[in-house]
Motif scaffolding. Structure first.
Motif, PDB file in Angstrom:
ATOM      1  N   ASP A  63      60.102  22.838   8.718  1.00 54.06           N
ATOM      2  CA  ASP A  63      61.386  23.146   9.251  1.00 54.06           C
ATOM      3  C   ASP A  63      61.285  23.744  10.837  1.00 54.06           C
ATOM      4  O   ASP A  63      61.929  23.296  11.811  1.00 54.06           O
ATOM      5  CB  ASP A  63      62.144  24.208   8.720  1.00 54.06           C
ATOM      6  N   LEU A 105      60.069  20.808  12.802  1.00 53.09           N
ATOM      7  CA  LEU A 105      60.945  19.887  13.076  1.00 53.09           C
ATOM      8  C   LEU A 105      61.994  20.454  14.242  1.00 53.09           C
ATOM      9  O   LEU A 105      62.323  19.659  15.091  1.00 53.09           O
ATOM     10  CB  LEU A 105      61.870  19.635  11.783  1.00 53.09           C
ATOM     11  N   LEU A 128      56.964  15.231   5.293  1.00 50.46           N
ATOM     12  CA  LEU A 128      58.375  15.249   4.775  1.00 50.46           C
ATOM     13  C   LEU A 128      58.241  15.710   3.135  1.00 50.46           C
ATOM     14  O   LEU A 128      59.354  16.258   3.059  1.00 50.46           O
ATOM     15  CB  LEU A 128      58.873  13.731   5.021  1.00 50.46           C
ATOM     16  N   ALA A 148      58.531  19.483   3.584  1.00 46.62           N
ATOM     17  CA  ALA A 148      59.778  19.876   4.129  1.00 46.62           C
ATOM     18  C   ALA A 148      60.954  20.010   3.067  1.00 46.62           C
ATOM     19  O   ALA A 148      61.648  20.585   3.025  1.00 46.62           O
ATOM     20  CB  ALA A 148      60.299  18.522   5.139  1.00 46.62           C
ATOM     21  N   PHE A 149      60.768  18.679   2.120  1.00 50.95           N
ATOM     22  CA  PHE A 149      61.865  18.741   0.960  1.00 50.95           C
ATOM     23  C   PHE A 149      61.367  20.063  -0.037  1.00 50.95           C
ATOM     24  O   PHE A 149      62.222  20.758  -0.186  1.00 50.95           O
ATOM     25  CB  PHE A 149      61.642  17.683  -0.079  1.00 50.95           C
ATOM     26  N   ILE A 167      66.157  15.539   6.738  1.00 52.54           N
ATOM     27  CA  ILE A 167      65.141  15.247   6.171  1.00 52.54           C
ATOM     28  C   ILE A 167      65.416  13.722   5.441  1.00 52.54           C
ATOM     29  O   ILE A 167      64.572  12.905   5.533  1.00 52.54           O
ATOM     30  CB  ILE A 167      64.418  16.049   5.059  1.00 52.54           C
ATOM     31  N   TYR A 168      66.415  13.637   4.931  1.00 51.08           N
ATOM     32  CA  TYR A 168      66.933  12.642   4.278  1.00 51.08           C
ATOM     33  C   TYR A 168      66.843  11.559   5.269  1.00 51.08           C
ATOM     34  O   TYR A 168      66.691  10.390   5.044  1.00 51.08           O
ATOM     35  CB  TYR A 168      68.024  12.679   3.776  1.00 51.08           C
ATOM     36  N   ASN A 212      63.473  10.666   6.266  1.00 51.26           N
ATOM     37  CA  ASN A 212      62.841   9.760   5.103  1.00 51.26           C
ATOM     38  C   ASN A 212      63.326   8.057   5.120  1.00 51.26           C
ATOM     39  O   ASN A 212      62.603   7.456   5.038  1.00 51.26           O
ATOM     40  CB  ASN A 212      63.155  10.295   3.796  1.00 51.26           C
ATOM     41  N   TRP A 271      66.943  14.288  -3.650  1.00 46.40           N
ATOM     42  CA  TRP A 271      65.752  14.920  -2.807  1.00 46.40           C
ATOM     43  C   TRP A 271      64.499  14.960  -3.880  1.00 46.40           C
ATOM     44  O   TRP A 271      63.372  14.709  -3.508  1.00 46.40           O
ATOM     45  CB  TRP A 271      66.170  16.347  -2.955  1.00 46.40           C
ATOM     46  N   SER A 301      61.210  13.091  -3.132  1.00 47.12           N
ATOM     47  CA  SER A 301      59.990  13.898  -3.010  1.00 47.12           C
ATOM     48  C   SER A 301      58.772  13.279  -3.894  1.00 47.12           C
ATOM     49  O   SER A 301      57.709  13.142  -3.626  1.00 47.12           O
ATOM     50  CB  SER A 301      60.064  15.102  -3.773  1.00 47.12           C
TER      51      SER A 301
END
Length: 324
Positions: free
Chosen positions: A25, A28, A103, A106-107, A137-138, A141, A189, A193
């Protein structure tokens, strides 16, 4: 006074749960500041405004992708030798390995605290579990699914045979990620993941193979892909049933709570992931059981550049399909 983030579990813009240098985070946010001059908390997914956020754009992307597949194969038939682009292939696989790992972390940074504080059911069904930091994040991705189209372009240039499974899941997984964003499906999520974890292993495998390394565990990659879809489907059908039973006119056994997300996204996800599972099981049987009788799991090296350049005899294994 700090700006209130309406998506945040805490009601503030704070979304960093780990120490700065190991916090996705934090990185980002630095990236958003450098690219846009605004913090990550200011970003919003706005269909029709955000890049690649319209159904027309997604449909156009799928059509262009399929034209690349079939048109590219026709064009390459007139080219004497395959175009290998070995260094680009290596960089592409390494980049996707690192991006997938980032990522995934991040999740984890966003979901593990919610799981600890509110429980697992909240993370997969709770209306408040779809937060703005998660939406970022979504979206990232989702963008990687466009980047993965490069996989196909490289294979077309190398004049390799493309299985139906390859371009089927590459194109429709991008659509699935788009529908999850539109539908704000909370369970996405964990599906993302698991997929990212598989991608870390898979793309690292392809990176090693593209460097000419002898990799023995390709069957394990395909097995993990199948396990991924079994887990995904268990969660998806549970969440869909939870949603339907909660709103059913006729009383049905239920947990007494709703699951966030639109039914269209849920139906599409269940049908698509079910088809993936069937196709990957078929691929596994064809490649590792019928095609290689008498061999044991794993311990078969792969020549990345030489694979599928020409029709292979039945005893030769195909490379694991790149799953999303």
């Amino acid at each position: 006074m700090a700006d209130v983030n309406p998506f945040s579990l805490s009601g503030t813009a704070h979304s960093q749960h780990w120490p700065s240098l190991v916090s996705p985070d934090w990185w980002l946010n630095k990236g958003f500041m450098a690219a846009t001059g605004q913090p990550k908390s200011a970003w919003r997914w706005n269909p029709g405004t955000t890049m690649l956020s319209t159904q027309r754009g997604v449909l156009t992307g799928v059509v262009m992708y399929l034209l690349m597949v079939f048109g590219g194969q026709v064009v390459m038939k007139g080219v004497a030798k395959p175009i290998r682009l070995k260094r680009i292939t290596q960089l592409h696989n390494l980049a996707l390995t690192l991006i997938s790992g980032f990522l995934l972390l991040a999740f984890m940074e966003q979901c593990l605290p919610a799981w600890r504080d509110r429980g697992f059911f909240f993370t997969i069904c709770g209306a408040e579990s779809w937060t703005q930091p998660m939406e970022v994040i979504y979206y990232l991705n989702y963008l990687t699914k466009w980047l993965e189209f490069v996989d196909t372009a490289l294979l077309v240039l190398k004049k390799k045979k493309l299985e139906f499974l390859h371009y089927y899941h590459h194109s429709l997984t991008m659509v699935l990620c788009f529908e999850e964003l539109l539908g704000r499906v909370s369970v996405a999520w964990i599906i993302c993941s698991i997929n990212l974890l598989v991608h870390v292993i898979m793309y690292y495998y392809y990176f090693l193979a593209s460097c000419g390394k002898r990799v023995w565990w390709k069957e394990i990659v395909t097995t993990l892909q199948i396990v991924q879809f079994v887990v995904d489907l268990g969660l998806c059908y549970f969440c869909l049933y939870t949603h339907i039973s909660y709103h059913a006119v006729v009383p049905l056994p239920s947990v007494g709570a709703d699951c966030r997300g639109t039914r269209l996204a849920a139906y599409y996800g269940c049908v698509l992931l079910s088809s993936y599972l069937l196709l990957f099981v078929q691929f596994f049987i064809k490649t590792y059981i019928k095609g290689e009788k008498g061999n044991h799991l794993g311990f078969r090296p792969m020549n990345y550049d030489g694979m599928k350049a020409a029709p292979q005899p039945a005893a030769q294994p195909a490379e694991p399909a790149k799953a999303d």
